[in-house]
Motif scaffolding. Structure first.
Motif, PDB file in Angstrom:
ATOM      1  N   VAL A 141      21.691 -26.485   1.706  1.00 22.59           N
ATOM      2  CA  VAL A 141      21.950 -25.349   2.343  1.00 22.59           C
ATOM      3  C   VAL A 141      23.012 -24.524   1.455  1.00 22.59           C
ATOM      4  O   VAL A 141      22.650 -23.151   1.274  1.00 22.59           O
ATOM      5  N   ALA A 150      18.145 -24.831  10.433  1.00 24.25           N
ATOM      6  CA  ALA A 150      17.740 -26.195   9.817  1.00 24.25           C
ATOM      7  C   ALA A 150      17.489 -27.263  10.718  1.00 24.25           C
ATOM      8  O   ALA A 150      18.039 -27.168  11.832  1.00 24.25           O
ATOM      9  N   GLY A 154      19.134 -31.722   8.245  1.00 24.54           N
ATOM     10  CA  GLY A 154      19.804 -30.517   7.944  1.00 24.54           C
ATOM     11  C   GLY A 154      19.297 -29.906   6.497  1.00 24.54           C
ATOM     12  O   GLY A 154      19.806 -28.785   5.939  1.00 24.54           O
ATOM     13  N   GLU A 155      18.405 -30.737   6.039  1.00 21.88           N
ATOM     14  CA  GLU A 155      17.516 -30.170   4.767  1.00 21.88           C
ATOM     15  C   GLU A 155      16.408 -29.257   4.854  1.00 21.88           C
ATOM     16  O   GLU A 155      15.976 -28.834   3.721  1.00 21.88           O
ATOM     17  N   LYS A 156      15.685 -29.253   6.024  1.00 18.16           N
ATOM     18  CA  LYS A 156      14.601 -28.424   6.290  1.00 18.16           C
ATOM     19  C   LYS A 156      15.187 -27.147   6.527  1.00 18.16           C
ATOM     20  O   LYS A 156      15.259 -26.780   7.876  1.00 18.16           O
ATOM     21  N   LEU A 157      15.194 -26.169   5.640  1.00 15.46           N
ATOM     22  CA  LEU A 157      15.572 -24.935   5.804  1.00 15.46           C
ATOM     23  C   LEU A 157      14.829 -23.817   5.822  1.00 15.46           C
ATOM     24  O   LEU A 157      13.783 -23.566   5.215  1.00 15.46           O
TER      25      LEU A 157
END
Length: 284
Positions: A141, A150, A154-157
């Motif tokens: 992020v 996210a 937490g990496e699919k932004l």
């Protein structure tokens, strides 16, 4: 190659909401969260070296140099790019460790982006994000550099635009173990997934942090600070803590509450951002 130093910000983030919607077989948790940068930053200075050496000019207490995310990020970038360049790195540390503000991850992201620029490697953000994810789930992020919805770990932004209030951020002078919180048997892991559109409507009950109940139980000083701040505005934990925050419409209102908070804890007034100051500094 210029030998001039470059100084870049490594901003903090807040989790405006954090839902845990499942647990994967590898032990990581499936999340839905809203990230927002604030203008509270560490500062990192980079001076290029031709001898390939990566060095920090001073140690961070309790963190061996080889384990520091800044050093690991720099060496990873060296390895992947094949560059023969090195760097001397200085960190002006303002963000508390174990605070839930993403300080270590932000430092790593600033290192990847800063050295990519300084060493003229021309890696794009997608490549830097992939490298960052191997260092930590919050690193992408900060490479992304924008307020984001996210999912995944937490990496699919997805970039979003949020309100930008003034925040009071409090650190109750304790350090939280993120692995311990996520391994706690009482942690809620079955929040129903919601859509981004629903999340962005904001407010209770969607803008909550599923880690908060466990953190309050394990760390009474955090519970005390949350209850105190809630007397002034709705308060919330960021990440797994230890930091907590509340939003205010004006800088003056935030400063008044922060002044009271400072009698008991570390406190800051920070402005919410939609674009990272790192991206601004690099001209991205």
């Amino acid at each position: 190659m210029s030998t001039a130093s470059v100084t870049l910000p490594a901003p903090a983030k807040l989790n405006r909401m954090l839902h845990i919607v499942g647990r994967r077989e590898d032990g990581y948790h499936e999340l839905q969260t809203i990230f927002q940068m604030i203008d509270l930053c560490d500062q990192l200075s980079f001076t290029p070296r031709r001898d390939g050496v990566i060095t920090l000019t001073h140690q961070i207490n309790g963190v061996a140099q080889d384990e520091n995310l800044v050093v690991r990020a720099a060496r990873l970038l060296q390895q992947v790019s094949g560059t023969t360049m090195g760097a001397s790195i200085t960190i002006n540390k303002q963000l508390p460790m174990g605070g839930g503000l993403g300080g270590g991850s932000s430092n790593a992201a600033t290192t990847l982006a800063g050295l990519n620029h300084l060493w003229k490697l021309d890696l794009n953000n997608t490549a830097l994000t992939e490298l960052g994810l191997t260092l930590g789930a919050d690193v992408p992020v900060f490479i992304h550099g924008h307020s984001a919805w996210a999912e995944g770990v937490g990496e699919k932004l997805t970039s979003i635009t949020l309100d930008t209030p003034w925040f009071v951020v409090i650190h109750p002078r304790v350090s939280v173990s993120t692995p311990a919180i996520f391994q706690d048997s009482e942690l809620t892991r079955d929040s129903l997934p919601i859509t981004m559109a629903r999340a962005l409507q904001g407010g209770a009950p969607e803008w909550r942090n599923d880690c908060e109940a466990i953190v309050k139980k394990r760390y009474p000083p955090i519970a005390e600070a949350l209850d105190w701040l809630a007397q002034h505005a709705p308060s919330q934990l960021t990440g797994t803590g230890a930091c907590l925050f509340a939003a205010f419409e004006s800088q003056q209102a935030a400063q008044a509450v922060a002044k009271l908070a400072s009698q008991h804890w570390r406190s800051w007034v920070a402005r919410g951002l939609n674009t990272s100051p790192l991206q601004d500094a690099l001209g991205c």
